[in-house]
Write a protein that holds these residues in place. Structure first.
Motif, mmCIF file in Angstrom:
data_model
loop_
_atom_site.group_PDB
_atom_site.id
_atom_site.type_symbol
_atom_site.label_atom_id
_atom_site.label_comp_id
_atom_site.label_asym_id
_atom_site.label_seq_id
_atom_site.Cartn_x
_atom_site.Cartn_y
_atom_site.Cartn_z
ATOM 1 N N THR A 300 46.820 27.269 38.011
ATOM 2 C CA THR A 300 47.072 27.531 36.593
ATOM 3 C C THR A 300 47.024 29.035 36.341
ATOM 4 O O THR A 300 46.569 29.817 37.191
ATOM 5 N N GLU A 301 47.492 29.429 35.174
ATOM 6 C CA GLU A 301 47.471 30.853 34.847
ATOM 7 C C GLU A 301 46.036 31.378 34.806
ATOM 8 O O GLU A 301 45.771 32.498 35.265
ATOM 9 N N ALA A 302 45.091 30.585 34.298
ATOM 10 C CA ALA A 302 43.687 31.020 34.248
ATOM 11 C C ALA A 302 43.130 31.175 35.661
ATOM 12 O O ALA A 302 42.401 32.136 35.959
ATOM 13 N N GLU A 303 43.455 30.218 36.538
ATOM 14 C CA GLU A 303 42.981 30.317 37.919
ATOM 15 C C GLU A 303 43.586 31.538 38.614
ATOM 16 O O GLU A 303 42.900 32.226 39.384
ATOM 17 N N TRP A 304 44.869 31.809 38.354
ATOM 18 C CA TRP A 304 45.520 32.951 38.997
ATOM 19 C C TRP A 304 44.883 34.263 38.545
ATOM 20 O O TRP A 304 44.648 35.165 39.359
ATOM 21 N N LEU A 305 44.553 34.374 37.244
ATOM 22 C CA LEU A 305 43.907 35.594 36.748
ATOM 23 C C LEU A 305 42.509 35.748 37.348
ATOM 24 O O LEU A 305 42.097 36.868 37.710
ATOM 25 N N SER A 306 41.763 34.648 37.478
ATOM 26 C CA SER A 306 40.441 34.719 38.107
ATOM 27 C C SER A 306 40.566 35.122 39.584
ATOM 28 O O SER A 306 39.750 35.898 40.098
ATOM 29 N N LEU A 307 41.596 34.598 40.244
ATOM 30 C CA LEU A 307 41.831 34.949 41.651
ATOM 31 C C LEU A 307 42.129 36.433 41.797
ATOM 32 O O LEU A 307 41.581 37.099 42.693
ATOM 33 N N GLN A 308 42.970 36.991 40.917
ATOM 34 C CA GLN A 308 43.297 38.411 41.009
ATOM 35 C C GLN A 308 42.068 39.287 40.755
ATOM 36 O O GLN A 308 41.889 40.324 41.392
ATOM 37 N N ALA A 309 41.211 38.859 39.838
ATOM 38 C CA ALA A 309 39.989 39.624 39.578
ATOM 39 C C ALA A 309 39.070 39.598 40.792
ATOM 40 O O ALA A 309 38.470 40.626 41.159
ATOM 41 N N ALA A 310 38.954 38.435 41.450
ATOM 42 C CA ALA A 310 38.096 38.335 42.642
ATOM 43 C C ALA A 310 38.641 39.180 43.776
ATOM 44 O O ALA A 310 37.880 39.858 44.488
#
Length: 533
Positions: A300-310
């Motif tokens: 999901t878009e939220a998961e992708w943003l969390s992944l990029q932050a990590a």
């Protein structure tokens, strides 16, 4: 310093497309060359294809046609430069693997370059002009099987440039059509052309759908990244589990990071962007300004943003990549333990930033080598001491055409006088004409003996530039030094040893100089640009 042995030359390979009749004809054509005189012109055959399909002219047919042409013209074939899957638009002749080797290093070995059709040799008018200039300077000829091209005549030169202009126009038209197709495909929600991004595949109806196995890999990497696992560690796990990469080869941290940073994981269409040398995928926007969706999302878009932050938290600000790599001495400095290249890295601490050299395979980079500048300085001192006093020699091409022509004229004139001095010959009628002919004959024989046989051959000459390599490296800097070391095959083994009570390891350097390093250090100027290598 250690010495390394040189490499042996590989024979010309034969590919699997040769059939029995082809091989029989090839043997017949080669056998026919035995009857050619020793001074027969030497021909190099150039074979090229961008892609091999049923509509293209196969390499086998090109070579056989060119060998027939060589037999018709009385040429002796001395080699075949076969470059397959090579675009003539993107790669000029002198940059191709096979043909480029002949044009840059084996010039004295051929007199004529044969090719099947002009578009098999070049697709750009500028490349053709460069090849014609090169042939005229080096006294070589260009001959086409299916075009009226022959540089031995003025009409042939004009025809070469005319056909070259048509070939460039055709290549530009093809490029325009391909670009238009891609531009159109990027704006469509259907998957029309191109390789699917990792995690997806194309079904029987031409739609982009999720690949279940690759989806599991990406979902596992998502969870690992959110737990703080490094990309290098994830790569190690994937390799040990023998997970396919989806494109051949082996997993690497760089490949994995590019896939995890790809917005295509959300089902969006993307295009590749190379900003500052870094490969990144960017979302393609539609006419309404929103991302174009081409498939169901893996994350999901939220998961992708969390992944990029990590991923961003673990990212390091590495030294700016140079054209030759992350260190000026890429390919010269190698790890003593695993044999891989040493590259420059940067690590941010709480107080300061540390720069160090590390290898690829050793755990933690084999302790690393701190202070890259000191390593570069020590390497420079070692090389200066070993080779700095050597004179800089420059390779120049010397055609033997002039001497060969002169030798033929002298030999022809000698034969003329010898015939005239035979009993009943034109110079035996009076004592005066005999004496004059004998004197002329003696002078011609002396001239013939004075001609060096070596100068009648096309050859390389080595001339001194008037300075030493120490002068060259001090004047032109570290980049020239590194390029010369790579050309000479010189490497430097870097070892690291832990010292009790000391945080930084002890770094040892051992330069390894091949036995033929001095010959390989000879400067070979680029005949197509006028510069040095």
């Amino acid at each position: 310093m250690k010495k390394a042995a040189g490499n042996r030359q590989r024979p010309h390979p034969t590919n699997s497309q040769w059939r029995e009749p082809d091989l029989a004809l090839l043997k017949e054509l080669i056998s026919a060359e035995v009857s050619l005189p020793s001074e027969a012109p030497r021909a190099l055959l150039s074979v090229r294809l961008s892609t091999l399909t049923t509509e293209t002219t196969s390499p086998v047919r090109q070579e056989l046609d060119l060998r027939r042409l060589a037999r018709e013209r009385g040429y002796r074939v001395v080699g075949v430069a076969s470059d397959l899957n090579v675009s003539a638009v993107r790669v000029p002749p002198w940059r191709r693997r096979e043909l480029g080797h002949w044009l840059n290093d084996r010039v004295p070995e051929f007199d004529v370059l044969l090719f099947w059709k002009l578009d098999r040799l070049v697709r750009r008018l500028t490349d053709l002009s460069t090849m014609i200039d090169w042939c005229l300077r080096h006294q070589k000829n260009l001959v086409s099987k299916h075009d009226a091209i022959d540089l031995s005549s003025p009409a042939g030169k004009v025809m070469a440039e005319l056909i070259g202009g048509i070939a460039e126009f055709e290549a530009a038209a093809i490029s325009t059509r391909v670009t238009s197709l891609w531009d159109y495909a990027r704006t469509q929600s259907d998957w029309l052309v191109g390789k699917p991004p990792y995690g997806y595949t194309v079904d029987d109806r031409g739609r982009l759908v999720i690949d279940p196995q690759e989806q599991r890999v990406l979902r596992w990497c998502l969870g690992a990244a959110l737990r703080g696992v490094s990309a290098r560690r994830m790569t190690t796990v994937l390799i040990r589990a023998r997970v396919p990469t989806g494109g051949g080869g082996q997993w690497s941290a760089g490949t994995l990071l590019r896939r995890l940073r790809n917005p295509a994981l959300m089902g969006f269409r993307v295009s590749e962007s190379k900003n500052g040398g870094a490969r990144r995928s960017e979302t393609v926007l539609g006419a309404d300004g929103n991302p174009i969706r081409v498939a169901d999302p893996i994350v999901t878009e939220a998961e992708w943003l969390s992944l990029q932050a990590a991923l961003g938290e673990r990212a390091k600000s590495q030294p700016t990549r140079r054209e030759g790599g992350a260190t000026e001495f890429l390919g010269v400095l190698v790890c003593a333990d695993c044999g891989t290249n040493m590259t420059a890295h940067r690590s941010r601490g709480k107080v300061r930033t540390y720069e160090y050299l590390r290898c690829r395979r050793c755990p933690s980079g084999g302790l690393g080598a701190p202070d890259p500048e000191s390593v570069y300085g020590r390497l420079t001192d070692e090389v200066m001491s070993a080779l700095g006093s050597e004179p800089v020699l420059v390779r120049e091409y010397a055609p033997g055409t002039g001497t060969r022509d002169r030798r033929k004229r002298v030999e022809s004139t000698i034969a003329h006088y010898m015939t005239g001095l035979e009993p009943g010959g034109r110079y035996t009628r009076t004592s005066f004409t005999r004496r004059q002919a004998e004197q002329a004959l003696e002078k011609l024989i002396a001239d013939l003996e004075g001609l060096d046989p070596q100068t009648a051959r096309d050859r390389w000459l080595q001339t001194s530039s008037g300075g030493t390599f120490r002068d060259r490296w001090q004047q032109e800097g570290r980049e020239t030094l590194a390029a010369d070391l790579r050309r000479a095959g010189i490497t430097c083994s870097v070892s690291r040893h832990k010292v009790p009570g000391v945080r930084a390891p002890k770094v040892g350097l051992e330069p390894m100089i091949p036995a033929d390093a001095k010959e390989r250090l000879v400067v070979k100027r680029d005949a197509f640009t006028g510069g040095s290598p």
